[in-house]
Scaffold this motif. Structure first.
Motif, PDB file in Angstrom:
ATOM      1  N   GLN A 211       0.813  -1.219   0.000  1.00 41.66           N
ATOM      2  CA  GLN A 211       0.000   0.000   0.000  1.00 41.66           C
ATOM      3  C   GLN A 211       0.849   1.272   0.000  1.00 41.66           C
ATOM      4  O   GLN A 211       0.339   2.359  -0.241  1.00 41.66           O
ATOM      5  N   MET A 212       2.116   1.122   0.310  1.00 44.96           N
ATOM      6  CA  MET A 212       2.978   2.300   0.456  1.00 44.96           C
ATOM      7  C   MET A 212       3.575   2.769  -0.858  1.00 44.96           C
ATOM      8  O   MET A 212       4.284   3.780  -0.899  1.00 44.96           O
ATOM      9  N   GLY A 213       3.325   2.042  -1.929  1.00 50.17           N
ATOM     10  CA  GLY A 213       3.880   2.451  -3.211  1.00 50.17           C
ATOM     11  C   GLY A 213       5.245   1.846  -3.452  1.00 50.17           C
ATOM     12  O   GLY A 213       5.546   0.729  -3.029  1.00 50.17           O
ATOM     13  N   ASN A 214       6.108   2.608  -4.116  1.00 52.72           N
ATOM     14  CA  ASN A 214       7.420   2.104  -4.515  1.00 52.72           C
ATOM     15  C   ASN A 214       8.422   2.266  -3.366  1.00 52.72           C
ATOM     16  O   ASN A 214       9.016   3.325  -3.183  1.00 52.72           O
ATOM     17  N   VAL A 215       8.600   1.217  -2.579  1.00 51.39           N
ATOM     18  CA  VAL A 215       9.539   1.241  -1.455  1.00 51.39           C
ATOM     19  C   VAL A 215      10.587   0.154  -1.652  1.00 51.39           C
ATOM     20  O   VAL A 215      10.345  -0.847  -2.328  1.00 51.39           O
ATOM     21  N   GLY A 216      11.747   0.357  -1.059  1.00 47.93           N
ATOM     22  CA  GLY A 216      12.810  -0.629  -1.143  1.00 47.93           C
ATOM     23  C   GLY A 216      13.055  -1.275   0.200  1.00 47.93           C
ATOM     24  O   GLY A 216      12.115  -1.506   0.974  1.00 47.93           O
ATOM     25  N   ASP A 217      14.331  -1.562   0.498  1.00 48.11           N
ATOM     26  CA  ASP A 217      14.644  -2.220   1.772  1.00 48.11           C
ATOM     27  C   ASP A 217      14.606  -1.252   2.945  1.00 48.11           C
ATOM     28  O   ASP A 217      14.776  -1.647   4.091  1.00 48.11           O
ATOM     29  N   GLN A 218      14.412   0.046   2.662  1.00 46.65           N
ATOM     30  CA  GLN A 218      14.260   1.049   3.724  1.00 46.65           C
ATOM     31  C   GLN A 218      12.963   1.804   3.515  1.00 46.65           C
ATOM     32  O   GLN A 218      12.630   2.192   2.393  1.00 46.65           O
ATOM     33  N   VAL A 219      12.222   2.017   4.612  1.00 44.95           N
ATOM     34  CA  VAL A 219      10.944   2.718   4.516  1.00 44.95           C
ATOM     35  C   VAL A 219      10.812   3.691   5.675  1.00 44.95           C
ATOM     36  O   VAL A 219      11.261   3.414   6.798  1.00 44.95           O
ATOM     37  N   THR A 220      10.235   4.862   5.405  1.00 43.86           N
ATOM     38  CA  THR A 220       9.988   5.870   6.432  1.00 43.86           C
ATOM     39  C   THR A 220       8.503   5.861   6.783  1.00 43.86           C
ATOM     40  O   THR A 220       7.650   5.973   5.899  1.00 43.86           O
ATOM     41  N   LEU A 221       8.225   5.734   8.074  1.00 47.18           N
ATOM     42  CA  LEU A 221       6.849   5.693   8.558  1.00 47.18           C
ATOM     43  C   LEU A 221       6.516   7.037   9.204  1.00 47.18           C
ATOM     44  O   LEU A 221       7.219   7.497  10.110  1.00 47.18           O
ATOM     45  N   GLN A 222       5.439   7.656   8.735  1.00 48.80           N
ATOM     46  CA  GLN A 222       5.016   8.955   9.261  1.00 48.80           C
ATOM     47  C   GLN A 222       3.509   8.940   9.451  1.00 48.80           C
ATOM     48  O   GLN A 222       2.767   8.645   8.517  1.00 48.80           O
ATOM     49  N   LYS A 223       3.063   9.273  10.654  1.00 48.30           N
ATOM     50  CA  LYS A 223       1.637   9.324  10.945  1.00 48.30           C
ATOM     51  C   LYS A 223       1.328  10.537  11.800  1.00 48.30           C
ATOM     52  O   LYS A 223       2.135  10.929  12.666  1.00 48.30           O
ATOM     53  N   THR A 224       0.170  11.106  11.598  1.00 46.15           N
ATOM     54  CA  THR A 224      -0.285  12.252  12.385  1.00 46.15           C
ATOM     55  C   THR A 224      -1.626  11.926  13.012  1.00 46.15           C
ATOM     56  O   THR A 224      -2.517  11.383  12.351  1.00 46.15           O
TER      57      THR A 224
END
Length: 569
Positions: free
Chosen positions: A521-534
């Motif tokens: 669901q996050m789109g084009n991600v690799g072996d590293q992902v940044t999680l951001q929520k508000t």
């Protein structure tokens, strides 16, 4: 009579300097506006402690001090802590501050600060152990006078010991003649810093029980002092003086008249001065650090909080953002160019276990507010941010903050483990709770205050008393975290992982928010992902909550699940 010689190597003394530089910078303000003219050159908040508050603080100290800290103060450093240091220690309000004080106490006395060992501290506890083993007298050896002198000044260069007393031929400066004595010892030091050369300390066991006490009166060891016609001095034997004169004209010592009587009389004040100095805690050797410490002690300590986060840059480099948070009410504001201005100097140093300096930073930061808004602004906090690239490993972080107008200084020291983000293990950065989180312009990526990568993330900092960070219900709660080394499918060349967000009421342990998303669901991600929520704090009732982010890697079958606690008011 026996003589035992000791040799005691001198310690090499190195000095450190605590610096405050003046490079312009700005705080990030919770609620700061442009300044308007304001009057007055003194702190308009006027926050001195009342007598009632001082009494309450003193009462609180007695209730809070644990046995460990009381033992450290009353036993471990009883003879070497200065009155100023002792007073400052008793003013501290929690165990974290006391731990910091104790660490700084030993650091100030370390003769080789560039090494991991603290020779002064090691030698101090060795002396205490020796005193307990060799000088007990119905009480622990460290409590005896001999134990005290040994702990404070180390082994003497020479000991003149008379363990059984007996016949004693007085030297001429004690009146000459022969007498019998109680057990006694004379300790000779060639030199004691701050006291002088050729220092003789006399201990007498008048009870014949092994309890040698320190004395200024050399006649105290005379077992025949009160015996008529017994143990007469040379002049008394020759009829040139009466023994009764010792008790009427003897002065501080009852040695009697002798060939060197006048010379001894003139040195009485010298003996009093020496006795006084011997009973004072030894001087701190590092004068530059002592000045900083004394400055901190003589005024109120400047309180502030520090947070260190960890973000992977490469396999062997970690970005360590350091956030310093200061309550505006602790900053002294004065009128400057028509505005109320608070000025703070910040100095930071990161060093390795071997004492090698890895990073330093220093800034002068200012807060400018209109006079009419000052009471409201003091309810908020200001934060300063500095990002430091470091190799994985253990470091010592030292941060010093000085309130320029209030002339107060505070110190924060911690051992910090910078993590090693292995390439073959699922890892995560710090989970940061932020009151501000927003994307930055392309030209500002990776640069500027609070900027990590493509996002500005301003952390909230927990207070030093252990209470979690606080958000008001009219604020946004922002969660930021990075995940590293996600497994990548060999066929799709994409990761496959799920991320669970759980917010739990800490009081009821009831889950109030639960969401799940996948890397698909996050789109084009690799072996590293940044999680951001508000999240809007208005959706949560006042109370304490725990946010947990659980990442399940479906390919490597590994999991990370950091959590952090916060309060909603």
């Amino acid at each position: 009579m026996s003589r035992v010689g000791y040799r005691y190597p001198a310690l090499l003394v190195f000095t450190l300097a605590a610096l405050f530089a003046f490079a312009p910078s700005l705080f990030s303000q919770d609620n700061a506006e442009q300044a308007t003219p304001a009057q007055g050159s003194q702190d308009p908040l006027k926050r001195p402690l009342t007598d009632k508050q001082k009494k309450e603080n003193s009462k609180s100290l007695k209730q809070e001090l644990s046995k460990t800290y009381k033992k450290w103060l009353d036993e471990d450093v009883r003879y070497i802590i200065s009155d100023e240091e002792q007073k400052a220690f008793k003013m501290l309000s929690n165990d974290e501050e006391r731990d910091n004080f104790i660490e700084a106490f030993w650091q100030r006395r370390d003769p080789t600060p560039d090494t991991a060992e603290n020779e002064f501290k090691d030698e101090h506890y060795r002396r205490m152990a020796y005193a307990n083993e060799h000088f007990p007298a119905g009480i622990p050896g460290w409590k005896t006078d001999r134990g005290r002198m040994y702990i404070m000044y180390g082994p003497p260069d020479e000991i003149d010991s008379h363990p059984s007393g007996g016949t004693y031929e007085r030297p001429m400066d004690e009146g000459g003649g022969s007498t019998s004595t109680f057990p006694f010892e004379d300790w000779r030091y060639r030199y004691i810093e701050g006291i002088g050369q050729e220092i003789i300390i006399e201990f007498v066991d008048t009870c014949m029980c092994g309890d040698y006490h320190m004395t200024m009166d050399r006649s105290e060891k005379d077992a025949l002092l009160y015996t008529p016609n017994g143990g007469e001095t040379l002049y008394e034997q020759m009829g040139m003086a009466s023994k009764a004169d010792r008790f009427t004209h003897g002065g501080m010592e009852r040695l009697g008249t002798g060939p060197l009587h006048n010379d001894s009389q003139t040195k009485q004040f010298d003996r009093l001065d020496q006795f006084y100095k011997l009973n004072k805690p030894p001087a701190v050797k590092f004068k530059d650090l002592e000045e900083v410490v004394s400055h901190k002690i003589n005024v109120n300590l400047m309180p502030f909080d520090v947070r260190a986060d960890f973000v992977k840059i490469t396999s062997d480099t970690v970005l360590v953002p350091v956030t310093v948070q200061i309550k505006n009410r602790d900053v002294t504001f004065v009128n400057k160019d028509g505005v109320q201005r608070g000025t703070v100097n910040i100095f930071g140093r990161v060093s390795t276990l071997t004492g090698k300096i890895a990073q330093t930073f220093e800034d002068t930061v200012q807060v400018d507010v209109p006079a009419e808004l000052l009471p409201k602004v003091t309810e908020n906090s200001s934060v300063y941010w500095k990002a430091l690239p470091l190799k994985p490993g253990r470091y010592r972080f030292d941060v010093v903050v000085k309130d320029v107008n209030g002339d107060r200084v505070g110190n924060w020291s911690r051992g910090v483990q910078v993590p090693d983000y292995a390439d073959d293990k699922l890892e995560a950065s710090s989970l940061i709770l932020a009151d501000q989180m927003e994307p930055v312009a392309a030209k500002n990526v990776g640069t500027g205050n609070f900027v990590i990568g493509t996002t500005k993330v301003r952390p909230r900092v927990a207070s030093s008393d252990g209470k979690p960070v606080v958000f008001k219900r009219n604020q946004k709660l922002n969660f930021w975290m990075q995940v590293y080394n996600l497994g990548v499918d060999e066929k799709t060349h994409k990761p496959s992982a799920t991320v669970e967000y759980n917010v739990v009421n800490a009081a009821t342990n009831k889950q109030v928010i639960h969401t799940v998303e996948s890397t698909e669901q996050m789109g084009n991600v690799g072996d590293q992902v940044t999680l951001q929520k508000t999240l809007s704090a208005a959706n949560l009732d006042p109370g304490i909550y725990r946010i947990q982010i659980k990442v399940n890697d479906n390919i490597s079958k590994q999991t990370v699940d950091p959590s952090v606690t916060f309060t909603v008011e």
